[in-house]
Write a protein that holds these residues in place. Structure first.
Motif, mmCIF file in Angstrom:
data_model
loop_
_atom_site.group_PDB
_atom_site.id
_atom_site.type_symbol
_atom_site.label_atom_id
_atom_site.label_comp_id
_atom_site.label_asym_id
_atom_site.label_seq_id
_atom_site.Cartn_x
_atom_site.Cartn_y
_atom_site.Cartn_z
ATOM 1 N N ARG A 31 0.812 -1.207 0.000
ATOM 2 C CA ARG A 31 0.000 0.000 0.000
ATOM 3 C C ARG A 31 0.854 1.269 0.000
ATOM 4 O O ARG A 31 0.350 2.342 -0.315
ATOM 5 C CB ARG A 31 -0.937 0.009 1.213
ATOM 6 C CG ARG A 31 -0.248 0.161 2.539
ATOM 7 C CD ARG A 31 -1.240 0.372 3.678
ATOM 8 N NE ARG A 31 -1.829 -0.908 4.086
ATOM 9 C CZ ARG A 31 -3.127 -1.206 3.935
ATOM 10 N NH1 ARG A 31 -3.949 -0.323 3.391
ATOM 11 N NH2 ARG A 31 -3.594 -2.371 4.343
ATOM 12 N N VAL A 72 -2.192 2.208 -6.912
ATOM 13 C CA VAL A 72 -2.411 2.066 -5.470
ATOM 14 C C VAL A 72 -3.212 3.247 -4.925
ATOM 15 O O VAL A 72 -4.150 3.083 -4.136
ATOM 16 C CB VAL A 72 -1.065 1.941 -4.727
ATOM 17 C CG1 VAL A 72 -1.283 1.972 -3.213
ATOM 18 C CG2 VAL A 72 -0.355 0.645 -5.122
ATOM 19 N N GLY A 75 -6.793 3.318 -6.852
ATOM 20 C CA GLY A 75 -7.596 2.103 -6.835
ATOM 21 C C GLY A 75 -8.149 1.742 -8.197
ATOM 22 O O GLY A 75 -8.980 0.836 -8.309
ATOM 23 N N ARG A 76 -7.691 2.435 -9.258
ATOM 24 C CA ARG A 76 -8.188 2.148 -10.613
ATOM 25 C C ARG A 76 -7.178 1.307 -11.376
ATOM 26 O O ARG A 76 -5.970 1.600 -11.350
ATOM 27 C CB ARG A 76 -8.457 3.449 -11.365
ATOM 28 C CG ARG A 76 -9.649 4.234 -10.829
ATOM 29 C CD ARG A 76 -10.060 5.305 -11.809
ATOM 30 N NE ARG A 76 -9.016 6.294 -12.003
ATOM 31 C CZ ARG A 76 -8.920 7.414 -11.292
ATOM 32 N NH1 ARG A 76 -9.798 7.666 -10.324
ATOM 33 N NH2 ARG A 76 -7.955 8.282 -11.530
ATOM 34 N N PRO A 96 -5.206 -3.223 -8.931
ATOM 35 C CA PRO A 96 -5.100 -3.022 -7.476
ATOM 36 C C PRO A 96 -5.409 -4.319 -6.735
ATOM 37 O O PRO A 96 -6.200 -5.144 -7.194
ATOM 38 C CB PRO A 96 -6.165 -1.950 -7.209
ATOM 39 C CG PRO A 96 -7.180 -2.142 -8.293
ATOM 40 C CD PRO A 96 -6.422 -2.603 -9.510
ATOM 41 N N ARG A 98 -6.966 -5.768 -3.142
ATOM 42 C CA ARG A 98 -7.832 -5.303 -2.062
ATOM 43 C C ARG A 98 -7.990 -6.396 -0.999
ATOM 44 O O ARG A 98 -7.900 -7.597 -1.297
ATOM 45 C CB ARG A 98 -9.205 -4.910 -2.611
ATOM 46 C CG ARG A 98 -9.148 -3.799 -3.664
ATOM 47 C CD ARG A 98 -10.540 -3.467 -4.204
ATOM 48 N NE ARG A 98 -10.474 -2.504 -5.280
ATOM 49 C CZ ARG A 98 -10.480 -1.180 -5.114
ATOM 50 N NH1 ARG A 98 -10.554 -0.680 -3.870
ATOM 51 N NH2 ARG A 98 -10.402 -0.366 -6.127
ATOM 52 N N GLU A 103 -10.469 -2.500 0.884
ATOM 53 C CA GLU A 103 -9.417 -1.495 0.952
ATOM 54 C C GLU A 103 -8.218 -1.927 0.101
ATOM 55 O O GLU A 103 -7.846 -3.106 0.083
ATOM 56 C CB GLU A 103 -8.967 -1.289 2.393
ATOM 57 C CG GLU A 103 -10.036 -0.716 3.312
ATOM 58 C CD GLU A 103 -10.409 0.706 2.938
ATOM 59 O OE1 GLU A 103 -9.497 1.456 2.488
ATOM 60 O OE2 GLU A 103 -11.595 1.078 3.072
ATOM 61 N N VAL A 104 -7.606 -0.957 -0.582
ATOM 62 C CA VAL A 104 -6.444 -1.250 -1.417
ATOM 63 C C VAL A 104 -5.240 -1.520 -0.508
ATOM 64 O O VAL A 104 -4.901 -0.703 0.348
ATOM 65 C CB VAL A 104 -6.133 -0.086 -2.372
ATOM 66 C CG1 VAL A 104 -4.841 -0.356 -3.155
ATOM 67 C CG2 VAL A 104 -7.288 0.135 -3.335
ATOM 68 N N ALA A 107 -0.667 -3.492 -5.207
ATOM 69 C CA ALA A 107 -0.994 -3.613 -6.626
ATOM 70 C C ALA A 107 -0.129 -4.687 -7.241
ATOM 71 O O ALA A 107 0.958 -5.020 -6.736
ATOM 72 C CB ALA A 107 -0.777 -2.277 -7.341
#
Length: 469
Positions: A31, A72, A75-76, A96, A98, A103-104, A107
């Motif tokens: 993260r 990260v 989130g896309r 990403p 999760r 929650e991220v 990645a």
């Protein structure tokens, strides 16, 4: 830092190892966008560092232009991206990671093996379309540019020195310009020269002759058409002259012939800098410098209610009156010499100078067709006669009327309406020129010293058939 042993990262690593034969390399970050793991293939792409030496480092320190941090933080995912490693190009996917709460936590990125060869036909097609678009843009910029500059405006008379002074001023300011003058005085050439002298010189110059556009098509010509606006309309939007002239100059010739209904919409566009295409309720911003021209008495039309007063004030910020040729003492010789050079070049023959008697004959003429008529007379002299010089008899032959004016050209006895008498004379001359030309409008326009579009407009005004040849 989250440990590589973390079950969530372990699961991602296990998945990548399962498809290792299909990928060139893979990356995992946490993260904080720090390296958690590189596959063997990815380490090879990076030049062979040891995994222990890069784990825990920020991804940009290992891959300087990495976009993993973007994935990260937003989130896309980045489903497809093409990147270069040395001389190799790779198709990369970034996703990403999760946790159970959504929650991220990091990645993952991987590059598909041998992906670029499959994409080559698509890439070549895109490249071909881009090249074609570039050629079209180049052609458009060539056709939508000025053809004249201040050096083309000849004249040493006091009247033309004033025109030259105002032309330079018009190039310095951004205000609308209104060109006033009789037909054939060179209003379009001056409009080109103003654009060439302005800060918009490298942007489009778009001209439209208002008198030549049918009234029912004017709105579409000016403001464009939305896709499917009416039956038969194209599925792609068709830009109007305002959109084509965006960031450049729009020259509105014969503005006095614009219908009163369209004047209102033109005024709103000039005030707001927005156009609304036909069939659309969406506004498009336009940045256009307006140069308008007319041979009609706009001030009188305002008083008569046939031209909007507010539009007149909007256009009449910097007005330039182009003098008729009969007021340009001493300029006829300069212009005639220039037209001799141009005509000789177009005919592919040596220049034929004017004799003093021929020049005197030109200076004795009152030139109702102004500069355009003078150019026509010189061309006629080259076309009709031969010899090393142009003689007075050659000029007299070119100036001779095609035939006697019909009786209808004379005003009725006792007539006192000058405008009606002039209109009657114009109608008769057009009808006679058409008859002499056997109905050929191109030839009739040449005889009258008019452009074909101007001839069509005058024919419609006088109730004569105006269908193109």
């Amino acid at each position: 830092m989250q440990s590589f042993a973390d079950d969530r990262f372990a699961a991602a690593r296990a998945l990548l190892l399962m498809v290792e034969g299909m990928i060139e390399g893979a990356t995992l970050v946490d993260r904080a966008s720090r390296v958690v793991w590189f596959s063997e293939g990815q380490l090879a792409l990076l030049g062979g560092p040891r995994l222990a030496d890069v784990v825990g480092q920020e991804i940009e320190r290992v891959i300087p232009h990495s976009r993993m941090r973007e994935v990260v933080e937003t989130g896309r995912p980045h489903p497809l991206d093409i990147i270069q490693y040395g001389e190799r190009w790779l198709l990369v996917t970034r996703l990403p990671l999760r946790d159970e709460a959504g929650e991220v936590i990091g990645a993952i990125a991987f590059a598909l093996k041998n992906s670029i060869p499959y994409l080559r036909p698509i890439a070549e097609r895109v490249q071909h379309l881009q090249a074609r678009l570039a050629r079209m843009e180049q052609a458009l910029s060539t056709t939508r540019t000025h053809r004249y500059n201040a050096e083309h405006i000849l004249g040493a008379s006091p009247a033309m020195r004033q025109v030259s002074r105002l032309l330079r001023r018009a190039g310095e300011v951004k205000s609308p310009v209104l060109l006033l003058g009789e037909t054939g005085t060179g209003k379009e050439m001056v409009a080109h020269a103003i654009h060439a002298a302005s800060s918009r010189v490298n942007r489009p110059f778009v001209a439209i002759n208002v008198a030549a556009v049918p009234e029912n098509l004017m709105e579409a010509e000016f403001f464009g058409v939305a896709p499917g606006a009416f039956t038969g309309a194209a599925r792609q939007p068709r830009p109007g002259k305002f959109q084509l002239a965006h960031e450049g100059t729009l020259f509105l010739d014969e503005i006095g012939d614009m219908p009163i209904a369209l004047q209102s919409k033109l005024l709103r566009t000039l005030q707001d800098g927005e156009v609304e295409p036909v069939g659309s309720n969406q506004l498009a911003r336009v940045d256009v410098r307006i140069i308008a021209a007319t041979s009609r008495p706009l001030a009188e039309m305002v008083r008569a209610g046939t031209f909007r007063q507010d539009l007149y004030y909007r256009l009449n910020v910097l007005s330039i009156r182009l003098p008729p040729l009969r007021e340009r003492t001493g300029d006829i010789g300069l212009l005639a010499a220039r037209f001799c050079e141009q005509t000789a070049a177009s005919f592919g023959v040596p220049v034929r100078p004017l004799t003093p008697a021929a020049l005197a004959r030109l200076e004795d003429h009152d030139w109702p067709g102004n500069v355009r008529e003078l150019a026509n007379v010189i061309e006629q002299a080259y076309a009709r006669t031969e010899g090393p010089r142009i003689e007075a008899a050659d000029i007299a032959d070119a100036l001779a009327p095609a035939g006697p004016l019909p009786r209808s050209a004379a005003p009725a006895p006792g007539a006192t309406d000058l405008a009606a008498a002039v209109a009657g004379l114009e109608r008769a001359m057009i009808a006679d020129a058409l008859a002499q030309a056997g109905g050929n409008k191109r030839e009739a326009a040449r005889r009258l010293g008019l452009s074909r579009s101007n001839l069509y407009a005058k024919m419609r005004r006088h109730g004569l058939a105006a269908a193109p040849d």
